[in-house]
Write an enzyme that holds these catalytic residues in place. Structure first.
Site, PDB file in Angstrom:
ATOM      1  CG  ASP A 137      -5.354  10.361  -7.262  1.00 21.86           C
ATOM      2  OD1 ASP A 137      -6.442  10.368  -7.847  1.00 21.86           O
ATOM      3  OD2 ASP A 137      -5.016  11.214  -6.410  1.00 21.86           O
ATOM      4  CB  CYS A 139      20.940 -23.301  11.331  1.00 20.92           C
ATOM      5  SG  CYS A 139      20.106 -24.628  12.225  1.00 20.92           S
ATOM      6  CG  ASP A 146      -6.126   8.230  -3.838  1.00 18.13           C
ATOM      7  OD1 ASP A 146      -6.971   8.137  -4.747  1.00 18.13           O
ATOM      8  OD2 ASP A 146      -5.369   9.208  -3.695  1.00 18.13           O
ATOM      9  CG  ASP A 192      -2.339  12.727  -2.731  1.00 18.20           C
ATOM     10  OD1 ASP A 192      -3.355  12.335  -3.348  1.00 18.20           O
ATOM     11  OD2 ASP A 192      -2.046  13.925  -2.592  1.00 18.20           O
ATOM     12  CB  CYS A 202      17.827 -21.964  15.801  1.00 19.26           C
ATOM     13  SG  CYS A 202      19.293 -22.991  15.986  1.00 19.26           S
TER      14      CYS A 202
END
Length: 753
Positions: free
Chosen positions: A437, A25, A640, A636, A28
């Site tokens: 962008d 559980c 950026d 990309d 633990c």
């Protein structure tokens, strides 16, 4: 073991995963996390309760970490081979089978005792022979309890020594109390009134049987949650055809490949590893990576990726990445690591789970005290308090978020969306504004020269010569477009001396003793070059969505080179769909105002930030965030990266640079804005699933525990049987796992995973 290397000041840091065993559980998980905090050399430890794994980052050796986990009362195994199945997976399958077998034995014997205790000729505890027979049955029951539930008792004992209380604690106290009460009644029946002389051996056995059965079914259901990873692993080629120096071809196992091996790939075959095409040409189906249905044409020196499919021609390739360095292997590793992270909503369940078991123990004691003081018999008191212990289910709470995250991350990967951590998964569903962008995100990022305008003192060939010569060292897409155009025109380039890239403006250099400037209007203004007579042409080009670049030679403007970057076919549709979701779409670019607005108009974007220097993109995001907007940024390029890091959720287009991808929270393998829609759709579905699980777990415990305590007994005489409570407890965990598994069938509208 994964081998993604990090660096530390003194020692080399690595990443690896361990399979956790005997974890029952969320309590633990807390115990394991606490144990790992004290291990020197662990930089980060992410425990995935749903997968029963822990992802370790640091320079601590695996055996050191395993010892720390064992000291906390649990077991762990190193996952050495993600692709062939680990010892931990095999151990869990074996454990599941043992649980089924234990449940069968305990259940059959428990049902037999249940029938025996209610037969008309039942053995009375009022006779010596009855006591002897029930005493023997009690000892037999104890042996079965220790066999079928020994792991529960050991777990509770270990938790006790760690000063913790877990689900095992609740089960063992409940079943242990039932057995002890029963054996005491067998030995001293006069301790209670004759009406209360009932044994509960069958209840203890059937409860343990149900717990074992529920745990086994949960393991089986959890196995389905990792099917996305298994499918990714299954995509890998098993063999490759290696070509030696003499041209001989031999089939070898994929594990035996080395970098720089020359491989033959025939039509219809999977490309074995990442590499570069050295001979021939073909079209490659890369849909398993990018989601794009159309094959991609490949020629000499083009990159090819392992597990994609060669559609047409036969070709030779040189292996550049093998084993766990291939793109697919890195995707698998990234998804597995992300599955171990938690979204913010999971902290609620973690907080509740840490107090859950102690609270249930207190409620069980309170139940016993209340009913005893009301005047009910010991048997009634035992049943009520035992039922409270058994019906409580910390597993359902502990599983509610991680099991959904695990399935959701895998589903996202099927759509070409790699989500790095749980927070990004949640925040993607909350976006109010998306900043895009322009170059490479809205447009293809493959610009081309569309027009050259020369002044009277120069000609087009001269302009192209100077422009391409100054740009030949640059990697900017606009620069590459000019150089490529010059090559097509067979223009001979000259060496550029004193090259200087001026951020946000352009470039300057000396070519053949002449000072050359190439860039935007701001560059010309800064260097006091008059361009007034070219502004009309420049504005017209920009209005058409083209980027005009002025060129000046020895402080005299020589003309304009116009470059256009075509808009991606699906950009407008994707942007419209984002706007329909109520997300404000904004474009940001370093391009000039007129060109930026021309592109924005074509795709339906109203708000534009143009002529923005790379270092100022993050500033615009901060301003929007100050207005309580939840910002997503899609980019990309290297410029950026700061903006991607500043945004609440950074999306990196997969075709972009490694720096952008590393700075982003979500990587889109495809070079399309549709990936953003896919990410948002999966995020919303996963968060909805988590909320359903949390709601179900809270409601189950909120209603089940009071009923088990007997609050309805004074009203309608209802007191749950502990066996019914055991069934309900097992069913609650299974319900949470089954609901999470529904995500496996989720589909983004109009898209195929």
């Amino acid at each position: 073991m994964t081998t993604n290397k990090l660096t530390t000041n003194t020692k080399q840091s690595v990443q690896y995963r361990l399979k956790l065993l005997q974890v029952s559980c969320a309590s633990c998980v807390k115990s394991i996390e606490a144990a790992l905090q004290g291990v020197e050399g662990i930089d980060d430890a992410q425990v995935n309760f749903a997968a029963r794994t822990v992802f370790i980052t640091g320079h601590a050796k695996p055996h050191t970490v395993i010892k720390a986990i064992q000291a906390a009362g649990y077991h762990a195994l190193l996952i050495e081979d993600e692709y062939q199945g680990s010892a931990g997976d095999q151990a869990e399958i074996k454990h599941m089978r043992h649980l089924f077998y234990k449940a069968l034995i305990a259940g059959v014997i428990g049902i037999a005792l249940f029938i025996l205790s209610w037969l008309p000729w039942q053995l009375s505890l009022n006779t010596l022979i009855g006591q002897i027979i029930w005493g023997i049955l009690g000892l037999m029951t104890l042996l079965v309890i220790l066999y079928a539930g020994g792991h529960l008792y050991r777990g509770a004992w270990n938790a006790f020594w760690q000063h913790l209380a877990t689900m095992d604690t609740l089960i063992t106290i409940g079943t242990g109390a039932a057995w002890v009460y029963s054996i005491v009644i067998v030995i001293w029946p006069t301790l209670v009134p004759e009406s209360a002389r009932h044994v509960y051996f069958e209840a203890a056995l059937i409860i343990i049987a149900l717990v074992d059965l529920g745990a086994a079914l949960e393991i089986r259901a959890r196995g389905k949650t990792s099917e996305a990873i298994k499918r990714l692993i299954g995509l890998q080629a098993k063999t490759a055809r290696r070509v030696d120096a003499q041209g001989n071809e031999q089939d070898i196992l994929i594990e035996d490949l080395q970098i720089d091996d020359i491989l033959r790939v025939r039509p219809g075959e999977k490309i074995p590893v990442d590499g570069v095409l050295t001979e021939g040409h073909s079209s490659i189906d890369e849909s398993m990576l990018t989601g794009e249905p159309m094959p991609v044409n490949k020629k000499m020196n083009d990159l090819v990726f392992g597990s994609t499919i060669n559609k047409t021609g036969s070709f030779l390739m040189k292996a550049t990445k093998v084993g766990k360095d291939t793109v697919l292997s890195q995707i698998i590793q990234l998804v597995q690591q992300a599955q171990s992270t938690k979204p913010p909503i999971a902290k609620l369940a973690d907080s509740v789970s840490s107090y859950f078991v102690p609270t249930v123990l207190i409620l069980a004691v309170m139940t016993a005290v209340v009913w005893f003081n009301v005047g009910f018999a010991a048997g009634f008191v035992l049943v009520a308090s035992m039922t409270v212990l058994i019906i409580a289910c910390p597993c359902a709470l502990g599983l509610a978020a991680p099991i959904s995250v695990m399935v959701g991350m895998g589903k996202a990967a099927e759509y070409g969306v790699l989500i790095r951590h749980g927070e990004a998964l949640q925040r993607a569903s909350e976006l109010t504004t998306l900043i895009l962008d322009k170059t490479g995100t809205i447009t293809k990022g493959q610009p081309e020269v569309v027009k050259i305008i020369a002044t009277q003192s120069f000609d087009e060939s001269t302009l192209l010569h100077y422009a391409a010569s100054i740009e030949q060292a640059s990697e900017h897409p606009l620069a590459q477009a000019i150089v490529e155009h010059a090559k097509k025109q067979s223009v001979v380039l000259s060496k550029a001396d004193d090259f200087n890239a001026i951020t946000g403006q352009g470039v300057a250099a000396t070519i053949g003793g002449k000072a050359v400037l190439l860039g935007n209007q701001r560059l010309m203004t800064e260097h006091q070059v008059s361009i007034d007579h070219l502004l009309v042409e420049s504005d017209e080009l920009a209005r058409l969505g083209q980027t005009p670049m002025f060129i000046a030679i020895d402080q005299q403007v020589a003309g304009i080179i116009a470059v256009a970057d075509p808009i991606k076919e699906d950009s407008k549709t994707a942007i419209q769909q984002l706007q329909k979701l109520g997300i404000q779409v904004v474009m940001i670019t370093g391009d000039n105002e007129k060109t930026a607005h021309a592109v924005a108009k074509q795709v339906g974007i109203e708000q534009v930030f143009a002529e923005v220097l790379p270092e100022h993109k993050a500033d615009h995001i901060r301003k929007l965030q100050s207005k309580r907007a939840v910002i997503g940024m899609v980019g990309d390029g290297i410029n950026d990266a700061p903006a991607l890091a500043q945004a609440d959720v950074g999306f990196a287009i997969g075709a972009g640079t490694d720096v952008a991808i590393e700075s982003a929270d979500i990587t889109l393998i495809s070079n399309s804005l549709q990936g953003v829609l896919n990410a948002i759709a999966v995020s919303k579905a996963t968060l909805r699933n988590i909320k359903q699980n949390l709601f179900g777990a809270f409601i189950y415990n909120s209603i089940g525990i009071p009923i088990a305590a007997g609050v309805l007994y004074p009203v309608i005489g209802l007191l749950l049987s502990p066996m019914i409570a055991g069934f309900a407890m097992a069913a609650s965990s299974l319900t949470v796992v089954s609901n999470a598994n529904r995500l496996r069938f989720f589909k983004v509208k109009g898209q195929k995973p």
